[in-house]
Scaffold this motif. Structure first.
Motif, mmCIF file in Angstrom:
data_model
loop_
_atom_site.group_PDB
_atom_site.id
_atom_site.type_symbol
_atom_site.label_atom_id
_atom_site.label_comp_id
_atom_site.label_asym_id
_atom_site.label_seq_id
_atom_site.Cartn_x
_atom_site.Cartn_y
_atom_site.Cartn_z
ATOM 1 N N LYS A 10 9.955 10.242 8.221
ATOM 2 C CA LYS A 10 9.313 8.941 8.366
ATOM 3 C C LYS A 10 8.860 8.435 7.000
ATOM 4 C CE LYS A 10 7.573 10.298 12.921
ATOM 5 N NZ LYS A 10 6.363 10.577 13.730
ATOM 6 N N THR A 11 8.730 7.132 6.886
ATOM 7 C CA THR A 11 8.250 6.528 5.656
ATOM 8 C C THR A 11 7.124 5.568 5.980
ATOM 9 O OG1 THR A 11 10.438 6.689 4.607
ATOM 10 C CG2 THR A 11 8.855 5.169 3.617
ATOM 11 N N TYR A 12 5.931 5.936 5.576
ATOM 12 C CA TYR A 12 4.767 5.091 5.817
ATOM 13 C C TYR A 12 4.483 4.251 4.574
ATOM 14 C CZ TYR A 12 3.897 7.727 10.084
ATOM 15 O OH TYR A 12 4.018 8.297 11.327
ATOM 16 N N ASP A 13 5.386 3.279 4.344
ATOM 17 C CA ASP A 13 5.118 2.338 3.266
ATOM 18 C C ASP A 13 4.193 1.248 3.791
ATOM 19 O OD1 ASP A 13 6.755 0.801 4.884
ATOM 20 O OD2 ASP A 13 8.463 0.849 3.521
ATOM 21 N N ALA A 14 3.933 0.216 2.980
ATOM 22 C CA ALA A 14 2.979 -0.816 3.368
ATOM 23 C C ALA A 14 3.385 -1.488 4.676
ATOM 24 C CB ALA A 14 2.850 -1.845 2.252
ATOM 25 N N ALA A 15 4.682 -1.768 4.833
ATOM 26 C CA ALA A 15 5.158 -2.453 6.039
ATOM 27 C C ALA A 15 4.996 -1.570 7.275
ATOM 28 C CB ALA A 15 6.627 -2.858 5.867
ATOM 29 N N ALA A 16 5.313 -0.282 7.138
ATOM 30 C CA ALA A 16 5.219 0.637 8.277
ATOM 31 C C ALA A 16 3.767 0.837 8.705
ATOM 32 C CB ALA A 16 5.852 1.978 7.912
ATOM 33 N N ILE A 17 2.868 0.965 7.723
ATOM 34 C CA ILE A 17 1.451 1.144 8.050
ATOM 35 C C ILE A 17 0.898 -0.091 8.744
ATOM 36 C CG2 ILE A 17 -0.856 1.399 7.045
ATOM 37 C CD1 ILE A 17 0.380 3.180 4.919
ATOM 38 N N GLN A 18 1.278 -1.249 8.239
ATOM 39 C CA GLN A 18 0.797 -2.493 8.862
ATOM 40 C C GLN A 18 1.312 -2.619 10.286
ATOM 41 O OE1 GLN A 18 1.486 -5.933 6.451
ATOM 42 N NE2 GLN A 18 0.431 -7.327 7.821
ATOM 43 N N LYS A 19 2.541 -2.187 10.510
ATOM 44 C CA LYS A 19 3.117 -2.241 11.852
ATOM 45 C C LYS A 19 2.370 -1.314 12.800
ATOM 46 C CE LYS A 19 7.555 -1.886 14.279
ATOM 47 N NZ LYS A 19 9.009 -1.570 14.133
ATOM 48 N N LYS A 20 1.904 -0.165 12.282
ATOM 49 C CA LYS A 20 1.217 0.824 13.114
ATOM 50 C C LYS A 20 -0.199 0.388 13.477
ATOM 51 C CE LYS A 20 3.948 4.543 13.565
ATOM 52 N NZ LYS A 20 4.220 5.216 14.866
ATOM 53 N N ILE A 21 -0.944 -0.112 12.488
ATOM 54 C CA ILE A 21 -2.365 -0.389 12.733
ATOM 55 C C ILE A 21 -2.734 -1.861 12.551
ATOM 56 C CG2 ILE A 21 -3.049 1.943 12.121
ATOM 57 C CD1 ILE A 21 -3.903 0.968 9.410
ATOM 58 N N GLY A 22 -1.723 -2.713 12.489
ATOM 59 C CA GLY A 22 -1.992 -4.145 12.436
ATOM 60 C C GLY A 22 -2.506 -4.596 11.079
ATOM 61 N N PHE A 23 -3.368 -5.609 11.094
ATOM 62 C CA PHE A 23 -3.821 -6.204 9.837
ATOM 63 C C PHE A 23 -4.616 -5.225 8.980
ATOM 64 C CE2 PHE A 23 -7.804 -6.509 12.023
ATOM 65 C CZ PHE A 23 -8.778 -6.626 11.040
ATOM 66 N N LEU A 24 -5.168 -4.163 9.605
ATOM 67 C CA LEU A 24 -5.922 -3.173 8.848
ATOM 68 C C LEU A 24 -5.041 -2.410 7.861
ATOM 69 C CD1 LEU A 24 -8.225 -1.699 11.639
ATOM 70 C CD2 LEU A 24 -8.875 -3.266 9.804
ATOM 71 N N GLY A 25 -3.733 -2.417 8.123
ATOM 72 C CA GLY A 25 -2.816 -1.728 7.231
ATOM 73 C C GLY A 25 -2.307 -2.596 6.105
ATOM 74 N N ASP A 26 -2.710 -3.868 6.101
ATOM 75 C CA ASP A 26 -2.281 -4.768 5.027
ATOM 76 C C ASP A 26 -2.890 -4.305 3.706
ATOM 77 O OD1 ASP A 26 -1.096 -7.730 4.581
ATOM 78 O OD2 ASP A 26 -2.811 -7.386 3.270
ATOM 79 N N PRO A 27 -2.099 -4.259 2.609
ATOM 80 C CA PRO A 27 -2.630 -3.789 1.321
ATOM 81 C C PRO A 27 -3.886 -4.534 0.875
ATOM 82 C CG PRO A 27 -0.243 -3.947 1.219
ATOM 83 C CD PRO A 27 -0.657 -4.533 2.545
ATOM 84 N N SER A 28 -3.958 -5.824 1.173
ATOM 85 C CA SER A 28 -5.138 -6.579 0.769
ATOM 86 C C SER A 28 -6.379 -6.091 1.511
ATOM 87 C CB SER A 28 -4.929 -8.078 1.023
ATOM 88 O OG SER A 28 -4.741 -8.334 2.408
ATOM 89 N N VAL A 29 -6.225 -5.759 2.788
ATOM 90 C CA VAL A 29 -7.352 -5.257 3.570
ATOM 91 C C VAL A 29 -7.753 -3.867 3.083
ATOM 92 C CG1 VAL A 29 -8.162 -4.634 5.884
ATOM 93 C CG2 VAL A 29 -6.686 -6.628 5.575
ATOM 94 N N ILE A 30 -6.744 -3.032 2.795
ATOM 95 C CA ILE A 30 -7.036 -1.708 2.237
ATOM 96 C C ILE A 30 -7.817 -1.852 0.937
ATOM 97 C CG2 ILE A 30 -6.010 0.369 1.230
ATOM 98 C CD1 ILE A 30 -3.683 0.044 3.185
ATOM 99 N N GLY A 31 -7.411 -2.816 0.114
ATOM 100 C CA GLY A 31 -8.113 -3.069 -1.139
ATOM 101 C C GLY A 31 -9.551 -3.494 -0.914
ATOM 102 N N ILE A 32 -9.772 -4.347 0.089
ATOM 103 C CA ILE A 32 -11.121 -4.800 0.415
ATOM 104 C C ILE A 32 -11.996 -3.617 0.832
ATOM 105 C CG2 ILE A 32 -12.485 -6.067 2.127
ATOM 106 C CD1 ILE A 32 -11.374 -7.948 0.139
ATOM 107 N N VAL A 33 -11.471 -2.784 1.728
ATOM 108 C CA VAL A 33 -12.234 -1.636 2.227
ATOM 109 C C VAL A 33 -12.579 -0.676 1.094
ATOM 110 C CG1 VAL A 33 -12.148 0.397 3.723
ATOM 111 C CG2 VAL A 33 -11.259 -1.802 4.552
ATOM 112 N N MET A 34 -11.582 -0.356 0.254
ATOM 113 C CA MET A 34 -11.830 0.581 -0.840
ATOM 114 C C MET A 34 -12.798 -0.007 -1.850
ATOM 115 S SD MET A 34 -10.348 3.131 0.234
ATOM 116 C CE MET A 34 -10.892 4.112 -1.149
ATOM 117 N N GLY A 35 -12.715 -1.305 -2.088
ATOM 118 C CA GLY A 35 -13.638 -1.963 -3.011
ATOM 119 C C GLY A 35 -15.073 -1.870 -2.527
ATOM 120 N N VAL A 36 -15.270 -2.077 -1.229
ATOM 121 C CA VAL A 36 -16.611 -1.974 -0.644
ATOM 122 C C VAL A 36 -17.141 -0.545 -0.781
ATOM 123 C CG1 VAL A 36 -17.937 -2.055 1.505
ATOM 124 C CG2 VAL A 36 -16.334 -3.903 0.958
ATOM 125 N N ILE A 37 -16.277 0.440 -0.501
ATOM 126 C CA ILE A 37 -16.690 1.848 -0.611
ATOM 127 C C ILE A 37 -17.106 2.179 -2.043
ATOM 128 C CG2 ILE A 37 -15.886 4.236 -0.491
ATOM 129 C CD1 ILE A 37 -14.135 3.390 1.882
#
Length: 452
Positions: A209-236
């Motif tokens: 399997k390949t969990y690239d950005a597109a695959a992750i977004q498909k699995k968990i919806g908008f939470l897998g979008d790189p911009s959202v990941i960036g937001i979450v990590m920035g807050v942390i």
């Protein structure tokens, strides 16, 4: 020697954004490009490097790095060696009195290996020759043996070329640019952790399997979008650094911007390098039928790979945590704590953009990096003092976090610590073999079959 040093120092002073376009223009002319097209390609390459430097300066160095550094300082660990980052490390390397002699050494070794058909990589990333100078300078500082220093630098020149050969197909798939590869020293970081990388690649829930950005977004919806990941990590990162709500939101937007914009800038590299790559292919096919050459370049061409940027952001808090809890670690990741892209490129390319696999493999890579930089701390501090480097305020000892495991191996050898040197050397050899057997060979065979 003085003349050579002056010439090399002048070239280095131009910076990568000026130096590399000149090199690529000359290469374009040699490969038969019209001067106008070669000039445009060189200029576009300079623009790409300038754009990435500007982004790093504005977001990484200007916003993300200081917050990550504050988070480390807030940990109150009192770690002994402060990581000064790659810029001071390169300055210290170039200040070594014999630095200029390593410059022609790399070129000569590359040309000999090409002539003897021992490599298919032409390394034009002469800017990063400083990493070999760094190795030679540390080895010389430890032993006073100049011959050994040159041997150490030469071995790593060869290693970079061979890694360039092994990773060429995957680099081309990642960037979309034919006949290129990456010859950055960061690729070597994956070598001693290859058994772990292979295990991760074959875990039941990850194998095939390949969990690239597109695959992750498909699995968990908008939470897998790189911009959202960036937001979450920035807050942390902001919370760990003790920022208020406004501060956390600012760092969150900065991280999200970095994650999204950097891969888009990578498209400029494709626009710059595609014409030169095509010209090189035509030139080589006409003169060396059946022989394939790849142009070795710096790591920023890999920012098109989603795992390079996203995984490096995810690893920032992990790096901070590991620095605090690892027994025996004395490195305070400071200068490069928010700039881990080049550190994990080997895993990112190997896993073809799989963010999950790159992130997991990035953890042992960082662990090795912390112990490597802890080991070289005393020698690096000694080297810095010998070339007149002014220590950062409040620091009495420094190191370079991204120096990599190869230098750890070298220091263990010269200090006679065979309990570390022997296993680490075996891991390097095993790493090369595993990449060749399980990735390079089957992938190239599959590509050759598809071309039939």
């Amino acid at each position: 020697m003085d003349v050579l040093s002056s010439v090399v120092n002048w070239i280095v002073s131009l910076g990568a954004s000026v130096f590399l376009p000149i090199v690529m223009f000359i290469i374009g002319i040699i490969f038969g490009m019209k001067p106008g097209k070669a000039f445009k390609a060189g200029v576009m390459l300079g623009i790409a490097f300038t754009a990435i430097s500007a982004l790093n300066s504005a977001l990484l160095s200007g916003t993300i790095a200081p917050v990550a550094q504050t988070a480390m300082e807030n940990s109150g660990t009192g770690l002994e060696f402060i990581d000064v980052g790659w810029t001071p490390a390169s300055m210290i390397a170039w200040a070594w009195p014999l630095a200029a002699t390593v410059f022609p050494l790399q070129i000569i070794i590359n040309l000999i290996m090409l002539a003897l058909n021992w490599t298919d990589t032409l390394n034009v990333d002469l800017w990063n020759v400083w990493t070999k100078i760094f190795l030679a300078a540390i080895a010389y500082t430890a032993t006073g043996n100049l011959l050994l220093a040159y041997v150490v630098a030469s071995v790593f020149v060869v290693a970079e070329l061979k890694l360039g050969d092994l990773f060429a197909k995957d680099v081309q798939d990642s960037t979309g640019i034919p006949d290129v590869t990456c010859t950055h020293s960061g690729l070597a970081n994956v070598l001693p952790v290859m058994p772990i990388a292979y295990l991760v690649d074959n875990l039941p829930f990850l194998k095939g399997k390949t969990y690239d950005a597109a695959a992750i977004q498909k699995k968990i919806g908008f939470l897998g979008d790189p911009s959202v990941i960036g937001i979450v990590m920035g807050v942390i990162i902001g919370l760990v650094a003790g920022k208020d709500v406004a501060g956390c939101l600012k760092i969150a937007i900065a991280v999200a911007s970095y994650v999204i914009v950097l891969p888009r800038i990578a498209q400029l590299f494709s626009e710059a390098l595609m014409p030169i790559s095509n010209a090189a292919t035509t030139f080589m096919k006409a003169r060396f039928p059946g022989r394939k050459f790849n142009i070795g370049l710096d790591w920023p061409i890999l920012t098109a790979n989603p795992a390079v940027v996203t995984s490096s952001v995810l690893l920032i808090p992990v790096t901070i945590l590991l620095a605090i809890v690892l027994p025996g670690n004395k490195t305070l990741p400071f200068g490069d704590v928010a700039n881990l892209c080049a550190f994990i490129i080997g895993a990112a390319v190997l896993f073809r953009g799989d963010i999950v696999k790159t992130f997991i493999t990035g953890i042992p890579i960082i662990i090795v990096g912390l112990y490597s930089s802890t080991t070289i701390g005393p020698l690096f501090t000694q080297l810095a003092a010998s070339v007149g480097y002014e220590m950062p305020a409040g620091a009495s000892a420094i190191t370079y976090f991204k120096a990599g495991p190869f230098i750890w191996d070298v220091v263990m050898a010269v200090e006679g610590n065979w309990f570390v040197f022997v296993p680490l050397t075996i891991l390097f050899a095993v790493g090369f073999w595993m990449i060749y057997k399980f990735y390079f060979k089957p992938r190239n065979a599959k590509a050759a079959e598809a071309e039939k």
